[in-house]
Enzyme design. Structure first.
Site, PDB file in Angstrom:
ATOM      1  N   TYR A 281     130.267  41.794  46.113  1.00  0.00           N
ATOM      2  CA  TYR A 281     131.425  41.012  46.309  1.00  0.00           C
ATOM      3  C   TYR A 281     131.870  40.405  44.974  1.00  0.00           C
ATOM      4  CZ  TYR A 281     133.687  36.478  47.745  1.00  0.00           C
ATOM      5  OH  TYR A 281     134.644  35.757  48.008  1.00  0.00           O
TER       6      TYR A 281
ATOM      7  N   LYS B 250     135.611  41.350  43.696  1.00  0.00           N
ATOM      8  CA  LYS B 250     136.809  40.223  43.255  1.00  0.00           C
ATOM      9  C   LYS B 250     137.174  40.463  41.916  1.00  0.00           C
ATOM     10  CE  LYS B 250     136.984  38.191  47.377  1.00  0.00           C
ATOM     11  NZ  LYS B 250     138.121  38.323  48.197  1.00  0.00           N
TER      12      LYS B 250
END
Length: 279
Positions: free
Chosen positions: A175, A179
């Site tokens: 993640y 991002k």
């Protein structure tokens, strides 16, 4: 009249009752936009208890809320990692709502955040998180950018990154790296699309009161052997403003960036995190 009167927007990842995507879609509609709302299909048994009790139906429910605001809506089941489905999303939006002016690429996935360290991950977990959180943004941007460039009337793209894309978080698997990648993609695309009057920015939410964030808190609590509420309170204490964001507060910034008020802003990553990351 609202900021987006006469505009058409696509918002991905908009199927959850307690989610940023739904809040964004409703705010854009309040500002005058017709909105295509998309999410990957979920089985009824996968819905959180609150959604089941409310009779929630994912993007169909969001579309009904948009229509009650007096705007047109289109509800689509879309896996943003599937290029063919993304292209179909764009074609159907053009066919049924007439045009595309705004893309909000919000769809995200957190499988292991709070749960385990990188060396403990399954490779498939890594690939899936990167695929949704970065490749999905790429595919949506690619498909919508082509339409905006061909039409030649400008437009707005807002990608949803995260405070975890500004400052690395441990036990966040694929993640956090994905991002970070969203911000780089945003900056590159902003330069490529500037001659075409298309603004591209990213919003970086911090801890927000959503089901997705609650999932991270639960996994963290299980890993540390402490209650969910203790994890949540500990996070609040690290935020200078002392609380989580409401999804509507993220949506307000997205709506601004999607509007003519932000015509001279591009290539930026805007933190909406209560002061957690200052730069």
């Amino acid at each position: 009249m609202g900021w987006l009167e006469g505009k058409v927007a696509i918002v991905t990842g908009a199927g959850r009752m307690r989610g940023i995507g739904r809040a964004v879609a409703l705010r854009l509609a309040q500002e005058g936009a017709d909105v295509a709302v998309t999410a990957i299909g979920r089985l009824a048994e996968e819905f959180p208890q609150a959604e089941r009790e409310a009779g929630w139906r994912g993007v169909e429910s969001v579309a009904e809320e948009i229509e009650r605001l007096g705007r047109r809506a289109l509800a689509l089941d879309v896996d943003v990692t599937d290029a063919a489905q993304v292209r179909d999303m764009v074609k159907r939006t053009q066919a049924e709502l007439g045009r595309i002016d705004v893309l909000v690429s919000n769809a995200g996935l957190a499988l292991v955040s709070g749960k385990r360290s990188l060396w403990e991950m399954d490779d498939e977990e890594w690939r899936r998180e990167v695929d949704v959180n970065l490749n999905g943004v790429y595919l949506c941007c690619k498909a919508v950018a082509a339409v905006l460039v061909e039409r030649g009337e400008g437009g707005k793209i807002v990608n949803v990154s995260s405070s975890a894309g500004r400052r690395a978080q441990p036990q966040y698997g694929g993640y956090t790296p994905a991002k970070f990648g969203v911000i780089g993609l945003t900056q590159m695309l902003a330069k490529e699309l500037a001659p075409h009057r298309v603004n591209v920015n990213a919003v970086c939410p911090g801890s927000t009161d959503t089901d997705m964030m609650d999932g991270t808190f639960h996994r963290t609590g299980e890993r540390m052997g402490i209650p969910f509420e203790m994890v949540k309170e500990g996070v609040r204490r690290f935020i200078p403003l002392g609380r989580q964001a409401d999804p509507a507060e993220i949506a307000a910034v997205v709506a601004y960036l999607a509007s003519p008020q932000a015509d001279y802003i591009t290539g930026q990553a805007i933190s909406v995190d209560g002061g957690l990351v200052m730069s």
